[in-house]
Each structure stands twice: as structure tokens, then as C-alpha cells.
Scaffold this motif. Structure first.
Motif, mmCIF file in Angstrom:
data_model
loop_
_atom_site.group_PDB
_atom_site.id
_atom_site.type_symbol
_atom_site.label_atom_id
_atom_site.label_comp_id
_atom_site.label_asym_id
_atom_site.label_seq_id
_atom_site.Cartn_x
_atom_site.Cartn_y
_atom_site.Cartn_z
ATOM 1 N N GLU A 1 4.574 13.296 13.330
ATOM 2 C CA GLU A 1 6.007 13.288 13.036
ATOM 3 C C GLU A 1 6.306 12.473 11.789
ATOM 4 N N LEU A 2 5.623 11.330 11.631
ATOM 5 C CA LEU A 2 5.848 10.498 10.450
ATOM 6 C C LEU A 2 5.419 11.226 9.187
ATOM 7 N N ILE A 3 4.303 11.928 9.251
ATOM 8 C CA ILE A 3 3.828 12.698 8.089
ATOM 9 C C ILE A 3 4.850 13.742 7.686
ATOM 10 N N LYS A 4 5.397 14.442 8.682
ATOM 11 C CA LYS A 4 6.398 15.464 8.401
ATOM 12 C C LYS A 4 7.647 14.858 7.780
ATOM 13 N N LEU A 5 8.122 13.762 8.336
ATOM 14 C CA LEU A 5 9.337 13.124 7.834
ATOM 15 C C LEU A 5 9.157 12.557 6.432
ATOM 16 N N ALA A 6 7.938 12.043 6.150
ATOM 17 C CA ALA A 6 7.694 11.389 4.853
ATOM 18 C C ALA A 6 7.145 12.337 3.798
ATOM 19 N N GLY A 7 6.909 13.576 4.154
ATOM 20 C CA GLY A 7 6.481 14.554 3.154
ATOM 21 C C GLY A 7 5.001 14.552 2.848
ATOM 22 N N PRO B 1 0.769 12.920 4.317
ATOM 23 C CA PRO B 1 0.040 11.732 4.792
ATOM 24 C C PRO B 1 -0.086 10.641 3.746
ATOM 25 N N GLN B 2 0.030 10.998 2.478
ATOM 26 C CA GLN B 2 -0.097 9.987 1.425
ATOM 27 C C GLN B 2 1.080 9.016 1.423
ATOM 28 N N HIS B 3 2.139 9.349 2.143
ATOM 29 C CA HIS B 3 3.315 8.483 2.206
ATOM 30 C C HIS B 3 3.412 7.728 3.527
ATOM 31 N N VAL B 4 2.313 7.699 4.279
ATOM 32 C CA VAL B 4 2.304 7.056 5.583
ATOM 33 C C VAL B 4 1.152 6.057 5.648
ATOM 34 N N VAL B 5 1.426 4.893 6.212
ATOM 35 C CA VAL B 5 0.396 3.881 6.476
ATOM 36 C C VAL B 5 0.542 3.452 7.930
ATOM 37 N N THR B 6 -0.583 3.264 8.621
ATOM 38 C CA THR B 6 -0.566 2.698 9.967
ATOM 39 C C THR B 6 -1.402 1.433 10.012
ATOM 40 N N VAL B 7 -0.951 0.480 10.786
ATOM 41 C CA VAL B 7 -1.739 -0.739 11.020
ATOM 42 C C VAL B 7 -2.263 -0.768 12.447
ATOM 43 N N ALA B 8 -2.007 0.322 13.214
ATOM 44 C CA ALA B 8 -2.291 0.280 14.643
ATOM 45 C C ALA B 8 -3.064 1.472 15.186
ATOM 46 N N ASP B 9 -3.174 2.572 14.450
ATOM 47 C CA ASP B 9 -3.766 3.799 14.996
ATOM 48 C C ASP B 9 -4.933 4.250 14.122
ATOM 49 N N PHE B 10 -6.085 3.604 14.305
ATOM 50 C CA PHE B 10 -7.252 3.912 13.473
ATOM 51 C C PHE B 10 -7.724 5.341 13.699
ATOM 52 N N GLN C 1 0.821 -1.203 0.000
ATOM 53 C CA GLN C 1 0.000 0.000 0.000
ATOM 54 C C GLN C 1 0.859 1.259 0.000
ATOM 55 N N LEU C 2 2.019 1.178 0.640
ATOM 56 C CA LEU C 2 2.946 2.306 0.613
ATOM 57 C C LEU C 2 3.683 2.405 -0.723
ATOM 58 N N GLY C 3 3.772 1.299 -1.439
ATOM 59 C CA GLY C 3 4.523 1.298 -2.687
ATOM 60 C C GLY C 3 6.024 1.324 -2.479
ATOM 61 N N VAL C 4 6.510 0.658 -1.441
ATOM 62 C CA VAL C 4 7.939 0.659 -1.125
ATOM 63 C C VAL C 4 8.729 0.006 -2.256
ATOM 64 N N GLN C 5 9.763 0.710 -2.714
ATOM 65 C CA GLN C 5 10.551 0.236 -3.844
ATOM 66 C C GLN C 5 12.035 0.241 -3.507
ATOM 67 N N ARG C 6 12.784 -0.456 -4.327
ATOM 68 C CA ARG C 6 14.242 -0.512 -4.184
ATOM 69 C C ARG C 6 14.829 0.903 -4.207
ATOM 70 N N GLY C 7 15.755 1.153 -3.290
ATOM 71 C CA GLY C 7 16.436 2.437 -3.248
ATOM 72 C C GLY C 7 15.750 3.490 -2.407
ATOM 73 N N GLU C 8 14.506 3.234 -1.981
ATOM 74 C CA GLU C 8 13.799 4.196 -1.141
ATOM 75 C C GLU C 8 14.163 3.995 0.329
ATOM 76 N N THR C 9 13.904 5.038 1.117
ATOM 77 C CA THR C 9 14.129 4.964 2.557
ATOM 78 C C THR C 9 12.790 4.854 3.264
ATOM 79 N N LEU C 10 12.635 3.794 4.045
ATOM 80 C CA LEU C 10 11.407 3.521 4.789
ATOM 81 C C LEU C 10 11.676 3.648 6.275
ATOM 82 N N LEU C 11 10.815 4.372 6.980
ATOM 83 C CA LEU C 11 10.852 4.437 8.433
ATOM 84 C C LEU C 11 9.770 3.526 8.990
ATOM 85 N N VAL C 12 10.163 2.576 9.851
ATOM 86 C CA VAL C 12 9.214 1.670 10.496
ATOM 87 C C VAL C 12 9.144 2.037 11.973
ATOM 88 N N ASN C 13 7.992 2.519 12.406
ATOM 89 C CA ASN C 13 7.795 2.854 13.811
ATOM 90 C C ASN C 13 7.258 1.623 14.544
#
Length: 300
Positions: free
Chosen positions: A215-221, A223-232, A130-142
Motif C-alpha cells: 500500500e505504501l508503494i502504491k501511495l508513494a508512486g 518502491p524507491q520512495h519508501v523506506v522501512t526500519v521494521a520489515d526486512f 535516505q528518503l530525501g524528505v524535503q520542505r513542501g513534500e508530503t510524507l506518510l509515516v506508518n
């Protein structure tokens, strides 16, 4: 067959082992003699009445065992094969279970390790997709050091992404061993991540639900670049996508994860095992956070 069930909502004491009719597989399904079944937070949420409201209810989604009956049209496995997968009708914590989605158990795994796989790998892969994580990208996992977090780190690394993972200081050596760059969670997270990745990150995945979506939204540029599985609630408030299984599941992972496991690129930690008859004790251990790693029930 013997199966875990509850007929009223409440604490672990409402759980019972009861006799139920043996299930039969439908077209495309297999029935297994259960050897191990995973325990998840959704199990005790159901038991508490926070999810489905019908009674009585059985429990369990992920399971491993030996095929003992084939449904119509099944030709990819045979009676006697070891398989793992997702159980139909949330009834995996039993002596028999019907699986509509399954795959061969990787040769190096026992039944407990196989039963620990489905929820972790499907949840992590779905969120990464859903995030579209691809080779060469930087992913932050909280929340990178938990069961699902570890799965997300390993799958993202296998995709060729750079991974920054949050965790307690005691988990940092573990995160490094998985291929992630660790940072401590808590106040100042954005500054610590910024020191590792001055331009921010490409994507962010929230596993922990610890209130850090801004904070994740700010770091990832955005909300479209953020997914949560825990904070509805946070997802709704901040316009972040909340990943849930009923919007499409990454079931293909059941068939693909074996290759990563056999090449040493993926594992799920087993925290503790309990016999099926001790399911109440397993729930208590899970709810109180006494166990680090996956809790698995053993049957048969």
C-alpha cells in the motif's frame, strides 16, 4: 564497575548484574559515570540469541551521564559536563560507559530524557535522509505514535514537510499535537490516505512493520520512495530500502537535536524507568508491550 550481562541466551531471567573492569576511553572518546541508559527491542533480541552469537554479552547503546575521564584529543567537553550519546561496544547499561559519539545534554532535560534520545533521533533522521524528505513534500509515516514514529514526525515537520501519520484512534490527538494529520491503520488505509492527499504522497516511511509495504508503494508512486526500519523480509520482497545503522548513521543529530528540544519542537516520551538492578523487569515490560513510551534504566 557493575554492569548488565548475560552468559546464556533465553528469557529475562538470564540477565545478571556483574562486576566488570572499568572501561577506559580511547582517542576522541569520553568516559561517563552513567546516570541513565535506554532500553530497546534490540536488547532483548540480543538476549534471545537473534543477533550476535558471542557470549557473554553486555547491553545498551544509548546513555546519559557525567563525564569523568577524557580520551586523548578531546577538547569539546570537560570532566563534570553532562553528555548523552552512543556507547562503544554495546555496554551502556552499566555504572561507567565509553562514548565515541556524544553531545551536551540540552539544559531542559534530565538524564532519563536525554538517554531516551539517541536511538530514536538517529533512526528517524537516517530514514528521512535516505528518503530525501524535503520542505513542501508530503510524507506518510506508518506507525507514527511509537517512540521512533514520533521522532520521525517531529523531525519531518521541522524540515517543512506535510506529515500524515497512522496510529490507533486513541493516538490521533497526540499526532495532531506533533503536527501530523492522523489516519487509522488497518484495512482501507490507502483510501483514508487518499482522502487526505488525493494525489498520493511523495514519500512513505514504515516504522511499524505491519505488512503494509504494498500500500505504501502504491501511495508513494514506487518502491524507491519508501523506506522501512521494521520489515526486512518485506523490503526484500517488494524492493524497498531497509534502513539499518551499519549502512551509515545520522550521528549529526546528536549535536542538532538540542535546538529543537529547547524551542519546544521535539520530545521523546518516557514510559517508565527502572533501576539498573531491575533490568529483567524492564525487559519483561518491553517485550510484553506494557509500557507506552521509552523504557529507561537508572544507574547512580
Amino acid at each position: 564497575m557493575k554492569a548488565a550481562q548475560f552468559s546464556r541466551f533465553g528469557g529475562p531471567e538470564v540477565l545478571e548484574i556483574v562486576d566488570l573492569p572499568d572501561p577506559r576511553p580511547g582517542p576522541g572518546e569520553v568516559r561517563i559515570a552513567v546516570r541513565a541508559a535506554g532500553v530497546n527491542a534490540s536488547d532483548w533480541k540480543k538476549r534471545q540469541g537473534l543477533m550476535d552469537q558471542e557470549l557473554p554479552q553486555t547491553l545498551g547503546y544509548e546513555v546519559a551521564g557525567i563525564v569523568d575521564e577524557l580520551g586523548e584529543g578531546v577538547s569539546d567537553v570537560a570532566v563534570g559536563d553532562r553528555v548523552f550519546g552512543f556507547c562503544a561496544d554495546a555496554a551502556a547499561q552499566a555504572e561507567l560507559a565509553v562514548l565515541p559519539h556524544y553531545a551536551p545534554i540540552p539544559p531542559s532535560l534530565d538524564f532519563a530524557a536525554a538517554a531516551a534520545l539517541p536511538v530514536a533521533v538517529e533512526t528517524a533522521a537516517r530514514a528521512l535522509d535516505q528518503l530525501g524528505v524535503q520542505r513542501g513534500e508530503t510524507l506518510l509515516v506508518n506507525g507514527a505514535s511509537g517512540v521512533v514514529g514520533r521522532a520521525a514526525v517531529q523531525l519531518a515537520v521541522a524540515r517543512g514537510a506535510r506529515v500524515i501519520g497512522t496510529g490507533s484512534p486513541g493516538s490521533h490527538d497526540l499526532l495532531r499535537s506533533l503536527g501530523a494529520e492522523p489516519v487509522a491503520y488497518g484495512d482501507g488505509l490507502a483510501q483514508r490516505v487518499g482522502a487526505l492527499s488525493p494525489g498520493g504522497v511523495d514519500r512513505a516511511l514504515d516504522i511499524a512493520g505491519s505488512g503494509v509495504l504494498p500500500e505504501l508503494i502504491k501511495l508513494a508512486g514506487g518502491p524507491q520512495h519508501v523506506v522501512t526500519v521494521a520489515d526486512f523480509a518485506g523490503a526484500q520482497e517488494h524492493g524497498v530500502r531497509f534502513s539499518r545503522g551499519d549502512t551509515g548513521r545520522a550521528l549529526y543529530t546528536l549535536g542538532e537535536i538540542g535546538g529543537l528540544i529547547e524551542s519546544g519542537q521535539f520530545s521523546v516520551p518516557i514510559g517508565k524507568t527502572f533501576p539498573l538492578a531491575a533490568i529483567a523487569e524492564a525487559h519483561r515490560a518491553g517485550e510484553t508491550g506494557q509500557v507506552r513510551g521509552k523504557i529507561v534504566l537508572l544507574a547512580g
